[in-house]
Design a protein around this motif. Structure first.
Motif, mmCIF file in Angstrom:
data_model
loop_
_atom_site.group_PDB
_atom_site.id
_atom_site.type_symbol
_atom_site.label_atom_id
_atom_site.label_comp_id
_atom_site.label_asym_id
_atom_site.label_seq_id
_atom_site.Cartn_x
_atom_site.Cartn_y
_atom_site.Cartn_z
ATOM 1 N N ALA A 81 0.824 -1.212 0.000
ATOM 2 C CA ALA A 81 0.000 0.000 0.000
ATOM 3 C C ALA A 81 0.858 1.261 0.000
ATOM 4 O O ALA A 81 0.564 2.222 -0.727
ATOM 5 C CB ALA A 81 -0.929 -0.006 1.212
ATOM 6 N N LYS A 82 1.914 1.274 0.787
ATOM 7 C CA LYS A 82 2.795 2.447 0.840
ATOM 8 C C LYS A 82 3.475 2.675 -0.509
ATOM 9 O O LYS A 82 3.604 3.819 -0.964
ATOM 10 C CB LYS A 82 3.841 2.264 1.943
ATOM 11 N N ALA A 83 3.900 1.589 -1.156
ATOM 12 C CA ALA A 83 4.542 1.715 -2.466
ATOM 13 C C ALA A 83 3.561 2.240 -3.504
ATOM 14 O O ALA A 83 3.915 3.067 -4.357
ATOM 15 C CB ALA A 83 5.107 0.368 -2.896
ATOM 16 N N ARG A 107 -5.726 4.335 2.849
ATOM 17 C CA ARG A 107 -5.273 4.834 4.147
ATOM 18 C C ARG A 107 -3.832 5.342 4.094
ATOM 19 O O ARG A 107 -3.441 6.194 4.896
ATOM 20 C CB ARG A 107 -5.401 3.734 5.188
ATOM 21 N N ALA A 108 -3.048 4.814 3.145
ATOM 22 C CA ALA A 108 -1.638 5.202 3.044
ATOM 23 C C ALA A 108 -1.428 6.499 2.270
ATOM 24 O O ALA A 108 -0.328 7.061 2.302
ATOM 25 C CB ALA A 108 -0.837 4.076 2.381
ATOM 26 N N LEU A 109 -2.439 6.982 1.584
ATOM 27 C CA LEU A 109 -2.291 8.233 0.841
ATOM 28 C C LEU A 109 -2.035 9.394 1.800
ATOM 29 O O LEU A 109 -2.649 9.450 2.872
ATOM 30 C CB LEU A 109 -3.549 8.516 0.015
ATOM 31 N N PRO A 110 -1.138 10.312 1.457
ATOM 32 C CA PRO A 110 -0.849 11.446 2.347
ATOM 33 C C PRO A 110 -2.102 12.269 2.633
ATOM 34 O O PRO A 110 -2.946 12.474 1.735
ATOM 35 C CB PRO A 110 0.167 12.271 1.536
ATOM 36 N N LEU A 111 -2.232 12.741 3.850
ATOM 37 C CA LEU A 111 -3.424 13.497 4.237
ATOM 38 C C LEU A 111 -3.536 14.826 3.490
ATOM 39 O O LEU A 111 -4.632 15.375 3.354
ATOM 40 C CB LEU A 111 -3.418 13.748 5.751
ATOM 41 N N ASP A 112 -2.413 15.365 3.014
ATOM 42 C CA ASP A 112 -2.448 16.642 2.308
ATOM 43 C C ASP A 112 -2.499 16.474 0.785
ATOM 44 O O ASP A 112 -2.387 17.453 0.036
ATOM 45 C CB ASP A 112 -1.245 17.506 2.687
ATOM 46 N N LEU A 113 -2.677 15.246 0.305
ATOM 47 C CA LEU A 113 -2.706 14.994 -1.137
ATOM 48 C C LEU A 113 -3.938 15.634 -1.769
ATOM 49 O O LEU A 113 -5.057 15.484 -1.274
ATOM 50 C CB LEU A 113 -2.733 13.482 -1.394
ATOM 51 N N ALA A 125 -14.063 4.248 -0.047
ATOM 52 C CA ALA A 125 -14.616 5.596 0.105
ATOM 53 C C ALA A 125 -14.591 6.035 1.570
ATOM 54 O O ALA A 125 -14.189 7.162 1.898
ATOM 55 C CB ALA A 125 -16.037 5.648 -0.445
ATOM 56 N N VAL A 126 -14.974 5.137 2.461
ATOM 57 C CA VAL A 126 -14.980 5.451 3.894
ATOM 58 C C VAL A 126 -13.560 5.688 4.397
ATOM 59 O O VAL A 126 -13.317 6.588 5.207
ATOM 60 C CB VAL A 126 -15.665 4.318 4.688
ATOM 61 N N ALA A 127 -12.612 4.919 3.902
ATOM 62 C CA ALA A 127 -11.216 5.072 4.329
ATOM 63 C C ALA A 127 -10.637 6.425 3.940
ATOM 64 O O ALA A 127 -9.635 6.851 4.513
ATOM 65 C CB ALA A 127 -10.366 3.952 3.739
ATOM 66 N N LEU A 128 -11.258 7.095 2.977
ATOM 67 C CA LEU A 128 -10.748 8.389 2.500
ATOM 68 C C LEU A 128 -11.469 9.581 3.138
ATOM 69 O O LEU A 128 -11.188 10.729 2.789
ATOM 70 C CB LEU A 128 -10.885 8.467 0.976
#
Length: 253
Positions: A81-83, A107-113, A125-128
Motif C-alpha cells: 500500500a505504501k509503495a 489509508r496510506a495516501l498522504p493526508l495533504d494529497l 470511500a470510507v477510508a478516505l
C-alpha cells in the motif's frame, strides 16, 4: 492406488510443478485419463485447484471471504500500500479497486494529497473520509458482497464517464499464460472496464496469487503496466512476469 492417494499426489504435484497435465499424469500412474479428469473435477469442486484445458493449475488462495482476507499478510499489504500510494501525484485521477489491499492504499495516501479517487468500493470511500483534499467519486451499482464492491450495468455506466491516470487493480490469480483472473464473472467485467478507462494499470500482487488461476479472466499480462509485490516474494515466482516486460516493484516493509 486409492482415490485419496491419487488426489494427494495431484495436489503435491501442483505444489511442486505448478501444473498437472491429465494425459501425462494418467500415463505416469497407468490409469485412464477419465479417472484423472474425474479427480480433477472433484478437487476443483472443493476449491483446491483450477481446471484448465488438458489439466489443472493451482487455485488461488485469495478467494476467502473479506473478513478472513483482512487478517492475512497484514504487514505485506501495508508495504504494498505504501509503495502504491507513493505513485500517486498531485492532481491525479486514481481508480482504486475493492479489497483489503486497496483499502490499505487509501489509508496510506498522504493526508495533504490533492487528487481524485474513483472507486466502486464503499470501504475505500470510507477510508478516505479523513483526507480533506481528496475528492471521492463513488461508483454505484449492485453490491457484490464477497468483495463489497458495486457491479452491474449501473456501475459500468459510472466507470465509462471517468478517465483515470492510474488504476490499482486487485485480482486473485496472476499467471504468465492465463493473465489476471478473479472468482466472479461480473467483478471481472468491472475490473476490465476500469482498466480500459485508465492510462496505467498497476497490479497489487502477492506471492500466493502468482502462478494461481481463478475461473474468470480479467485482462492479459500485456495489458498490465506494472506490479507491486511484497519484498519477501520468491524471485523465481516473478521471473516469468518480468520476462513479459512488466515493471515489478518490491515493496519494502
Amino acid at each position: 492406488m486409492l482415490t485419496t492417494e491419487r488426489k494427494a499426489l495431484i495436489l503435491d504435484t501442483l505444489g511442486r510443478e505448478g501444473r498437472v497435465i491429465a494425459k501425462e499424469f494418467s500415463d505416469k500412474l497407468n490409469l485412464s485419463e477419465d479417472t484423472i479428469r474425474r479427480d480433477l473435477r472433484e478437487l476443483a469442486g472443493e476449491g483446491l485447484l483450477q481446471r484448465v484445458h488438458g489439466g489443472a493449475l493451482p487455485a488461488s488462495k485469495a478467494l476467502a471471504d473479506l473478513a478472513m482476507r483482512g487478517k492475512v499478510s497484514v504487514n505485506d499489504k501495508s508495504a504494498i500500500a505504501k509503495a502504491a500510494a507513493a505513485m500517486v501525484k498531485k492532481g491525479h485521477i486514481v481508480f482504486l479497486d475493492g479489497g483489503t489491499t486497496a483499502v490499505a492504499v487509501a489509508r496510506a495516501l498522504p493526508l495533504d494529497l490533492r487528487a481524485t479517487v474513483a472507486t466502486h468500493s464503499p470501504d475505500v470511500a470510507v477510508a478516505l473520509l479523513d483526507h480533506p483534499s481528496v475528492e471521492v467519486e463513488l461508483i454505484g451499482g449492485r453490491i457484490y458482497k464477497h468483495s463489497n464492491v458495486a457491479v452491474g450495468a449501473v456501475a459500468m455506466e459510472g466507470i465509462a464517464k471517468i478517465k483515470a491516470d492510474i488504476y490499482f487493480i486487485g485480482v486473485t490469480g496472476i499467471h504468465p499464460d492465463h493473465g489476471l483472473t478473479t472468482g466472479d464473472r461480473e467483478e471481472a467485467a468491472i475490473k476490465r472496464s476500469i482498466s480500459r478507462q485508465s492510462a496505467e494499470t498497476i497490479v497489487l500482487g502477492s506471492g500466493e496469487k502468482l502462478g494461481a488461476v481463478s475461473a474468470y479472466h480479467v485482462i492479459d499480462l500485456d495489458q498490465v503496466d506494472g506490479m507491486i509485490i511484497e519484498k519477501s516474494c520468491r524471485s523465481d515466482a516473478i521471473g516469468s512476469i518480468k520476462e513479459r516486460g512488466i515493471s515489478v516493484v518490491h515493496a519494502a516493509g
